[in-house]
Design a protein around this motif. Sequence first.
Motif, PDB file in Angstrom:
ATOM      1  N   ARG A  69      12.536  64.395  48.711  1.00  0.00           N
ATOM      2  CA  ARG A  69      11.214  64.963  48.414  1.00  0.00           C
ATOM      3  C   ARG A  69      11.016  66.288  49.140  1.00  0.00           C
ATOM      4  NH1 ARG A  69       5.849  62.610  47.601  1.00  0.00           N
ATOM      5  NH2 ARG A  69       4.254  63.727  48.790  1.00  0.00           N
ATOM      6  N   GLU A  70      11.358  66.305  50.446  1.00  0.00           N
ATOM      7  CA  GLU A  70      11.220  67.531  51.234  1.00  0.00           C
ATOM      8  C   GLU A  70      12.097  68.641  50.672  1.00  0.00           C
ATOM      9  OE1 GLU A  70      12.361  69.112  55.706  1.00  0.00           O
ATOM     10  OE2 GLU A  70      11.752  67.022  55.468  1.00  0.00           O
ATOM     11  N   PHE A  71      13.326  68.304  50.346  1.00  0.00           N
ATOM     12  CA  PHE A  71      14.247  69.302  49.794  1.00  0.00           C
ATOM     13  C   PHE A  71      13.703  69.887  48.493  1.00  0.00           C
ATOM     14  CE2 PHE A  71      17.822  70.439  47.023  1.00  0.00           C
ATOM     15  CZ  PHE A  71      18.477  71.370  47.824  1.00  0.00           C
ATOM     16  N   ARG A  72      13.166  69.040  47.624  1.00  0.00           N
ATOM     17  CA  ARG A  72      12.646  69.511  46.343  1.00  0.00           C
ATOM     18  C   ARG A  72      11.432  70.416  46.537  1.00  0.00           C
ATOM     19  NH1 ARG A  72      13.897  66.869  41.651  1.00  0.00           N
ATOM     20  NH2 ARG A  72      11.729  66.794  40.951  1.00  0.00           N
ATOM     21  N   ILE A  73      10.597  70.085  47.531  1.00  0.00           N
ATOM     22  CA  ILE A  73       9.434  70.927  47.818  1.00  0.00           C
ATOM     23  C   ILE A  73       9.878  72.296  48.315  1.00  0.00           C
ATOM     24  CG2 ILE A  73       7.481  71.231  49.404  1.00  0.00           C
ATOM     25  CD1 ILE A  73       6.997  68.207  49.154  1.00  0.00           C
ATOM     26  N   VAL A  74      10.792  72.310  49.283  1.00  0.00           N
ATOM     27  CA  VAL A  74      11.274  73.577  49.835  1.00  0.00           C
ATOM     28  C   VAL A  74      11.969  74.405  48.750  1.00  0.00           C
ATOM     29  CG1 VAL A  74      12.862  74.617  51.504  1.00  0.00           C
ATOM     30  CG2 VAL A  74      11.455  72.662  52.182  1.00  0.00           C
ATOM     31  N   ALA A  75      12.755  73.749  47.915  1.00  0.00           N
ATOM     32  CA  ALA A  75      13.449  74.470  46.839  1.00  0.00           C
ATOM     33  C   ALA A  75      12.450  75.083  45.860  1.00  0.00           C
ATOM     34  CB  ALA A  75      14.397  73.521  46.110  1.00  0.00           C
ATOM     35  N   ALA A  76      11.408  74.332  45.515  1.00  0.00           N
ATOM     36  CA  ALA A  76      10.401  74.848  44.580  1.00  0.00           C
ATOM     37  C   ALA A  76       9.631  76.010  45.192  1.00  0.00           C
ATOM     38  CB  ALA A  76       9.445  73.729  44.189  1.00  0.00           C
ATOM     39  N   LEU A 139      -0.330  79.274  50.509  1.00  0.00           N
ATOM     40  CA  LEU A 139       0.194  77.944  50.201  1.00  0.00           C
ATOM     41  C   LEU A 139      -0.831  77.134  49.416  1.00  0.00           C
ATOM     42  CD1 LEU A 139       2.293  75.635  50.554  1.00  0.00           C
ATOM     43  CD2 LEU A 139       1.104  75.085  52.701  1.00  0.00           C
ATOM     44  N   HIS A 140      -2.062  77.149  49.896  1.00  0.00           N
ATOM     45  CA  HIS A 140      -3.106  76.326  49.279  1.00  0.00           C
ATOM     46  C   HIS A 140      -3.582  76.885  47.945  1.00  0.00           C
ATOM     47  CE1 HIS A 140      -4.117  74.616  53.524  1.00  0.00           C
ATOM     48  NE2 HIS A 140      -3.064  74.039  52.973  1.00  0.00           N
ATOM     49  N   ALA A 141      -3.184  78.086  47.623  1.00  0.00           N
ATOM     50  CA  ALA A 141      -3.550  78.672  46.331  1.00  0.00           C
ATOM     51  C   ALA A 141      -2.553  78.306  45.229  1.00  0.00           C
ATOM     52  CB  ALA A 141      -3.646  80.190  46.447  1.00  0.00           C
ATOM     53  N   ILE A 142      -1.419  77.721  45.602  1.00  0.00           N
ATOM     54  CA  ILE A 142      -0.398  77.383  44.611  1.00  0.00           C
ATOM     55  C   ILE A 142      -0.884  76.229  43.742  1.00  0.00           C
ATOM     56  CG2 ILE A 142       1.946  76.494  44.281  1.00  0.00           C
ATOM     57  CD1 ILE A 142       2.709  77.880  46.914  1.00  0.00           C
ATOM     58  N   GLU A 143      -0.816  76.411  42.451  1.00  0.00           N
ATOM     59  CA  GLU A 143      -1.148  75.334  41.525  1.00  0.00           C
ATOM     60  C   GLU A 143      -0.005  74.313  41.542  1.00  0.00           C
ATOM     61  OE1 GLU A 143      -3.614  74.496  39.654  1.00  0.00           O
ATOM     62  OE2 GLU A 143      -4.945  76.247  39.810  1.00  0.00           O
ATOM     63  N   PRO A 144      -0.302  73.048  41.846  1.00  0.00           N
ATOM     64  CA  PRO A 144       0.781  72.056  41.948  1.00  0.00           C
ATOM     65  C   PRO A 144       1.650  71.962  40.708  1.00  0.00           C
ATOM     66  CG  PRO A 144      -1.262  71.163  42.836  1.00  0.00           C
ATOM     67  CD  PRO A 144      -1.610  72.478  42.206  1.00  0.00           C
ATOM     68  N   ARG A 145       1.068  72.174  39.531  1.00  0.00           N
ATOM     69  CA  ARG A 145       1.839  72.003  38.292  1.00  0.00           C
ATOM     70  C   ARG A 145       2.983  73.008  38.184  1.00  0.00           C
ATOM     71  NH1 ARG A 145       0.169  76.002  34.992  1.00  0.00           N
ATOM     72  NH2 ARG A 145      -1.879  76.938  35.410  1.00  0.00           N
ATOM     73  N   VAL A 146       2.835  74.181  38.818  1.00  0.00           N
ATOM     74  CA  VAL A 146       3.888  75.188  38.681  1.00  0.00           C
ATOM     75  C   VAL A 146       5.133  74.820  39.483  1.00  0.00           C
ATOM     76  CG1 VAL A 146       2.123  76.961  38.369  1.00  0.00           C
ATOM     77  CG2 VAL A 146       3.204  76.698  40.618  1.00  0.00           C
ATOM     78  N   LEU A 147       5.015  73.862  40.403  1.00  0.00           N
ATOM     79  CA  LEU A 147       6.166  73.458  41.199  1.00  0.00           C
ATOM     80  C   LEU A 147       7.091  72.529  40.431  1.00  0.00           C
ATOM     81  CD1 LEU A 147       4.345  72.784  44.597  1.00  0.00           C
ATOM     82  CD2 LEU A 147       5.656  74.812  43.947  1.00  0.00           C
ATOM     83  N   ALA A 148       6.561  71.908  39.374  1.00  0.00           N
ATOM     84  CA  ALA A 148       7.369  71.026  38.518  1.00  0.00           C
ATOM     85  C   ALA A 148       8.025  69.904  39.318  1.00  0.00           C
ATOM     86  CB  ALA A 148       8.421  71.836  37.759  1.00  0.00           C
ATOM     87  N   ILE A 149       7.261  69.315  40.249  1.00  0.00           N
ATOM     88  CA  ILE A 149       7.737  68.184  41.037  1.00  0.00           C
ATOM     89  C   ILE A 149       6.708  67.064  40.926  1.00  0.00           C
ATOM     90  CG2 ILE A 149       8.489  67.373  43.310  1.00  0.00           C
ATOM     91  CD1 ILE A 149       8.810  70.257  44.153  1.00  0.00           C
ATOM     92  N   LEU A 199      -0.736  71.595  47.284  1.00  0.00           N
ATOM     93  CA  LEU A 199       0.396  71.317  48.156  1.00  0.00           C
ATOM     94  C   LEU A 199      -0.031  71.612  49.588  1.00  0.00           C
ATOM     95  CD1 LEU A 199       3.383  70.516  48.366  1.00  0.00           C
ATOM     96  CD2 LEU A 199       3.944  72.949  48.282  1.00  0.00           C
ATOM     97  N   ILE A 200       0.150  70.643  50.472  1.00  0.00           N
ATOM     98  CA  ILE A 200      -0.192  70.827  51.876  1.00  0.00           C
ATOM     99  C   ILE A 200       1.071  70.667  52.724  1.00  0.00           C
ATOM    100  CG2 ILE A 200      -2.568  70.055  51.535  1.00  0.00           C
ATOM    101  CD1 ILE A 200      -1.749  67.379  52.797  1.00  0.00           C
ATOM    102  N   HIS A 201       1.061  71.328  53.859  1.00  0.00           N
ATOM    103  CA  HIS A 201       2.212  71.272  54.762  1.00  0.00           C
ATOM    104  C   HIS A 201       2.192  69.999  55.590  1.00  0.00           C
ATOM    105  CE1 HIS A 201       4.568  72.171  58.418  1.00  0.00           C
ATOM    106  NE2 HIS A 201       5.293  72.958  57.635  1.00  0.00           N
ATOM    107  N   GLY A 202       1.021  69.621  56.099  1.00  0.00           N
ATOM    108  CA  GLY A 202       0.876  68.400  56.874  1.00  0.00           C
ATOM    109  C   GLY A 202       1.051  68.576  58.363  1.00  0.00           C
ATOM    110  N   ASP A 203       1.681  69.673  58.792  1.00  0.00           N
ATOM    111  CA  ASP A 203       1.890  69.919  60.224  1.00  0.00           C
ATOM    112  C   ASP A 203       1.955  71.423  60.467  1.00  0.00           C
ATOM    113  OD1 ASP A 203       2.283  69.262  62.889  1.00  0.00           O
ATOM    114  OD2 ASP A 203       4.457  68.989  62.684  1.00  0.00           O
TER     115      ASP A 203
END
Length: 338
Positions: A69-76, A139-149, A199-203
């Motif tokens: 999951r982390e890898f896919r987020i970073v890649a996107a 980061l918080h302006a990114i529309e989640p749908r564009v990440l395709a995850i 999408l949030i970073h969490g830390d």
Amino acid sequence: MSEVKDAVDPTGWLLDVDLSQFETYLGRTLPGFRGPVTIHPARAESLSTFIVSTPDTRFVMRRAAGLEREFRIVAALHQKGFPVPRPLLYCDHEKLTGTVFYMSEFVEGRSFEDPALPGLGNEERARIYDDVNATLARLHAIEPRVLAIDLGTGRNYVAEQVDRAIVRYKASGVTGFADMDRVAAWLPGHLPPDRPPRLIHGDFRIDNVIFDTTEPKVIAVIDWHQAGLGDPIADAVYHFMAWIKLGAGGVGGRAFTQNDFAELGIPTLEAYAGEYAKRVGLKTIPNFETYFAYNLFRMAALQGIVVPQPGVSKGRALAALAPLSAMAWAFARRAGAT
């Protein structure tokens, strides 16, 4: 010959890993890779992040369960041009390192453990904080749908986090912290309205940001293990807690005052939060005090204060619980708790 160098390794995996097999795998999968390798933890007693050095370059290896999951987020994020280390490969062949891992580029830059940014000039501090603020808003302006995850819905994020924190707190068996009990009783009935998930970073902390070697510019955000869809304001206010730490004397044992912030070029919390709000299209941060109470309570109950992490004694954990829970209750009272 490959080697394990300066390895403070709490997991012990470095002593068992077959480095020649590891090198062979990287030689097949990483273009231009040439051994031998040297491996050491990225930070003191790091459990999951290691530097893999070769005669030509360096890489960062993240190894832990559930890293896909982390890898896919970073890649996107990298594909969308957000500043993260470029991901290179993901491997679920657990025999190589004892668990799944992924490799990314090593980003050469500056990092700061201390949010007071000692050793820098006022103008550079101000510009660094401004770019960190802009990066979080971006980061918080990114529309989640564009990440395709597929990251789930992200709905009811704060409510679910509060429920988990309360369960963990009660399961710990710790008693005698009246402020903690008060927040646990008040918070579930006074949560902020659910917000459109992002999408949030969490830390998101300044020590999880890498800066250009000469310019006050963010070049990479790291440690995405807690990332996912959730409430962006909760994520932002978690970041804002650095000001609580500074104001409470958590850096160098000295509490910062309004004058100290001005003299150092660091924006006040009000100014910094206001700038973030402006960047994400808000007039102010809604439910400001409630989000602080939530984050402080979650930090105490969910992030290892009540149930200590390796290397943290029970006494040290409980000593940290009292001021955290007192601050959480103080913010709850500002939000209307009685």
